[in-house]
Design an enzyme around this catalytic site. Structure first.
Site, PDB file in Angstrom:
ATOM      1  N   GLU A 129       0.825  -1.206   0.000  1.00 51.40           N
ATOM      2  CA  GLU A 129       0.000   0.000   0.000  1.00 51.40           C
ATOM      3  C   GLU A 129       0.863   1.262   0.000  1.00 51.40           C
ATOM      4  OE1 GLU A 129      -2.229  -3.158   2.475  1.00 51.40           O
ATOM      5  OE2 GLU A 129      -0.168  -2.515   2.156  1.00 51.40           O
TER       6      GLU A 129
ATOM      7  N   CYS B 253      -0.029   1.524   7.155  1.00 49.87           N
ATOM      8  CA  CYS B 253      -0.582   1.808   5.829  1.00 49.87           C
ATOM      9  C   CYS B 253      -1.894   2.579   5.944  1.00 49.87           C
ATOM     10  CB  CYS B 253      -0.783   0.510   5.054  1.00 49.87           C
ATOM     11  SG  CYS B 253       0.786  -0.282   4.606  1.00 49.87           S
TER      12      CYS B 253
END
Length: 156
Positions: A55, A86
Site C-alpha cells: 500500500e 498503511c
C-alpha cells in the site's frame, strides 16, 4: 465483473506474482476516476525496509504520478487487510475508501495478521509496549520549528 472486483483482482494477482518471485504476498492498486493510477507490492524482503508495504509503495507511486501528496478521491484496493501504518498513510494522503480481499483472520494462521498491532495501538500510551515520552526542547539559536515552517508556507 464489476470495476471493484476487477481492481481487487489486480491487487490479489500482484500479491500472487510477488509471492511467486520470492516476495511477501501483498499487492495494492490505487484507483482514481475508475482508472488505475499506480500499483505496488510488498518489497520488505528485497529491500530490508520494514516500511516497504504494498500500500505504501502504491501510494508513493500514485503521489508521484499525480504530482501531489493529496490523494483525495482515490481508492486503495489491497490484497490484505492494511496494517495500521498503511492505514495511517492513507488517511494522511486523504484516501477515504479502501477495499481488501483477505482479512486479518485469513492471514493469522500464516503469521500475516496485524490484528495484534491494532489491539496494541488501541491501548492508552502508558500501556503500550513502545514507550513514548514528550520531552519539550527548543534550540536557543533558532526560531520555533513549527512557526518558522508555517511562515515559509505562507511566503509561497
Amino acid at each position: 465483473m464489476t470495476s471493484q472486483q476487477r481492481f481487487l483482482s489486480e491487487a490479489v494477482r500482484l500479491a500472487h506474482d510477488n509471492a511467486e518471485s520470492g516476495g511477501r504476498s501483498f499487492g495494492a492498486v490505487v484507483v482514481k476516476d475508475d482508472a488505475v493510477v499506480a500499483t505496488g507490492v510488498n518489497q520488505i524482503l528485497g529491500t530490508d525496509d520494514p516500511t516497504s508495504h504494498a500500500e505504501l509503495n502504491a501510494i508513493r507511486a500514485a503521489s508521484q504520478r499525480l504530482g501531489s501528496p493529496n490523494l483525495a478521491g482515490c481508492t486503495v484496493y489491497a490484497s490484505g487487510h492494511p496494517c495500521p501504518m498503511c492505514l495511517a498513510a492513507m488517511r494522511l494522503a486523504g484516501i477515504r475508501d479502501v477495499v481488501y480481499a483477505y482479512s486479518n483472520e485469513d492471514g493469522a494462521p500464516y503469521g500475516l495478521s496485524t490484528a495484534d498491532i491494532y489491539a496494541e495501538l488501541a491501548k492508552p500510551f502508558a500501556e503500550q509496549t513502545v514507550k513514548m515520552r514528550y520531552e519539550p526542547l527548543r534550540l536557543e539559536s533558532r526560531g520555533d520549528l513549527y512557526a518558522d515552517w508555517k511562515a515559509r508556507q505562507n511566503e509561497k
